[in-house]
Design a protein around this motif. Structure first.
Motif, PDB file in Angstrom:
ATOM      1  N   ASP A  87      43.507  20.624 -77.466  1.00  0.00           N
ATOM      2  CA  ASP A  87      42.166  20.137 -77.134  1.00  0.00           C
ATOM      3  C   ASP A  87      41.140  21.223 -77.435  1.00  0.00           C
ATOM      4  N   SER A  88      39.884  20.970 -77.091  1.00  0.00           N
ATOM      5  CA  SER A  88      38.798  21.888 -77.450  1.00  0.00           C
ATOM      6  C   SER A  88      38.915  23.242 -76.775  1.00  0.00           C
ATOM      7  N   THR A  89      39.655  23.315 -75.651  1.00  0.00           N
ATOM      8  CA  THR A  89      39.817  24.598 -74.964  1.00  0.00           C
ATOM      9  C   THR A  89      40.927  25.440 -75.584  1.00  0.00           C
ATOM     10  N   GLY A  90      41.822  24.793 -76.316  1.00  0.00           N
ATOM     11  CA  GLY A  90      42.942  25.505 -76.903  1.00  0.00           C
ATOM     12  C   GLY A  90      44.075  25.778 -75.942  1.00  0.00           C
ATOM     13  N   SER A  91      43.943  25.335 -74.693  1.00  0.00           N
ATOM     14  CA  SER A  91      44.982  25.591 -73.697  1.00  0.00           C
ATOM     15  C   SER A  91      45.645  24.316 -73.193  1.00  0.00           C
ATOM     16  N   ASN A  92      45.106  23.175 -73.580  1.00  0.00           N
ATOM     17  CA  ASN A  92      45.696  21.890 -73.199  1.00  0.00           C
ATOM     18  C   ASN A  92      45.871  21.049 -74.450  1.00  0.00           C
ATOM     19  N   ILE A  93      46.340  19.823 -74.272  1.00  0.00           N
ATOM     20  CA  ILE A  93      46.640  19.007 -75.449  1.00  0.00           C
ATOM     21  C   ILE A  93      45.849  17.702 -75.433  1.00  0.00           C
TER      22      ILE A  93
END
Length: 426
Positions: A87-93
């Motif tokens: 996702d946009s945070t890079g830590s979730n999907i």
């Protein structure tokens, strides 16, 4: 001294162990791990579930821009596909349900409801999606049959690049590797729960293929078009203006048109592969078609101009159109390259294109300056002019002001004949 367990205690212990074993056994799943460890997948089909739900886990290295598994077919066409990317945070999907309708980018569909469950995310270099798909055991063109011991599936991963988006319809690049496998879905039946891949049943799982994919069309398209507009066409100008060679100018322009047509053909093919370009309505595509059409028109005018010039020794009405089309086509073609890389999801290559353009300017600058000084000397010493090519820089000027040399006409018989008395006819 310890007392031995009573028969009643032993009976209770046996009953507890039996119930625990039964509970574990009923949380069943069929599993798959790709031979290159790029994709891990496990599927649970709840028993006696009138909602026709499915529970699954999907994971793989987070270095891949995306990871996907498709159900119901051994090819993309008619497959129900679950595609996962950061996702946009890079830590979730982000988990995107899509349908495959052919050998091009799968399309996001609102007809499939997928819930991302706890345990999903990105950690320790692994991207994981634990999910429940509601009422998705059948769809138009395919189904998941719990009694199928050889159910077809496909899998794929994207290139090792960053893709961070919350959009369920995010554009993706073509897969870096792909393959197919079969699952024994009778092993997947059990109580509803997100399966654990490590404890899934791999009996009956068969990997049929795992192929590396090299997407060569986009880089070749970029090479041909950039080579034409950044290198060949500017070189054609220098060949004519500096070397004063119409012959090699024509050869260069012919090669440019051929290369451009190859690039256009590749561009049309690439456009059919992605949702973002299949409509051929992006600025890069529309602008590119107009530019190449103008380039072909300029080439045709150049050939016609040269034929007329060889016969008359003078410029004609097509000359200024040919010249000005060239002056527009080259910068517009270069500008369109800066629109093409974002469409291909390769925005970073705009910097490489900018450096290349600046380098060409630096290399061509001394030649342009030399030609400017040469023309300045010619103006001061008009008797040193050589024959005209018919491509003077200011074709709107009269013959006396241009570079056209008419001295080759002085031996024509009509110029040396004395006037004759006119004859009268009755």
């Amino acid at each position: 001294m310890m007392r031995s367990p009573t028969p009643i205690a032993l009976a209770f212990l046996a009953f507890y162990l039996c119930q625990t074993s039964l509970a574990v056994s009923t949380i069943s799943a069929a599993g798959f791990i790709a031979s290159d460890k790029s994709v891990t997948f496990a599927l649970n089909i709840p028993q006696a579930d009138d909602n026709n739900d499915l529970y699954f886990t999907l994971s793989g290295p987070s270095a891949s821009s995306w990871i996907a598994v498709g159900m119901g077919s051994n090819k993309m066409d008619n497959s129900m596909i679950f595609m996962m990317y950061a996702d946009s945070t890079g830590s979730n999907i982000t988990l995107s349900p899509r349908f495959g309708n052919g050998n091009y980018e799968p399309s996001y569909t609102k007809d499939i409801t997928v819930s991302v469950l706890p345990g999903s995310g990105i950690a320790n270099g692994i991207m994981t999606a634990n999910a429940m798909c509601k009422n998705c055991r059948s769809w138009d063109g395919g189904k998941v049959d719990a009694a199928d011991s050889k159910a077809p599936f496909i899998f794929a991963t994207g290139p090792d690049e960053d893709l961070e988006s919350n959009s369920l319809s995010a554009g993706v690049k073509r897969h870096a590797n792909y393959g197919s496998f079969t699952l024994d879905l009778t092993k997947a039946m059990g109580s509803k729960s997100v399966p654990i891949a490590a404890t899934a049943d791999f009996a009956g799982t068969v990997q049929n293929s795992n192929k590396r994919d090299r997407d060569l069309a986009p880089p070749f398209h970029a090479f041909f078009m950039i080579f034409v507009f950044v290198c060949l066409l500017p070189a054609g100008v220098l060949i004519l203006r500096v070397l004063n060679s119409p012959r090699w100018h024509g050869i260069n322009q012919t090669i440019s048109v051929v290369f451009a047509m190859i690039g256009v053909a590749l561009g049309f093919y690439i456009g059919t592969l992605y949702n973002r370009s299949r409509g051929f309505n992006s600025a890069h595509q529309i602008f590119g078609i107009i530019i190449v059409a103008a380039m072909i028109g300029q080439f045709v005018l150049g050939v016609a101009h040269h034929r007329i010039f060889k016969q008359t020794g003078a410029s004609n009405s097509m000359t200024p159109i040919h010249i000005w089309l060239g002056r527009l086509v080259i910068p517009c073609g270069i500008a369109n390259g800066f629109l093409g890389f974002p469409l291909a999801l390769n925005t970073r290559y705009n910097w490489a294109l900018l450096i290349l353009v600046l380098l060409i300017f630096v290399l061509a600058g001394p030649l342009v300056f030399w030609r400017y000084k040469r023309n300045a000397r010619k103006k001061r010493n008009p008797h040193t002019h050589t024959g005209s090519t018919g491509y003077q820089a200011q074709p709107w000027l009269g013959a006396s002001q241009s570079e056209v040399n008419l001295s080759h006409m002085q031996n024509y018989p009509l110029q040396n004949q004395t006037p004759q008395e006119s004859r009268h006819f009755v």
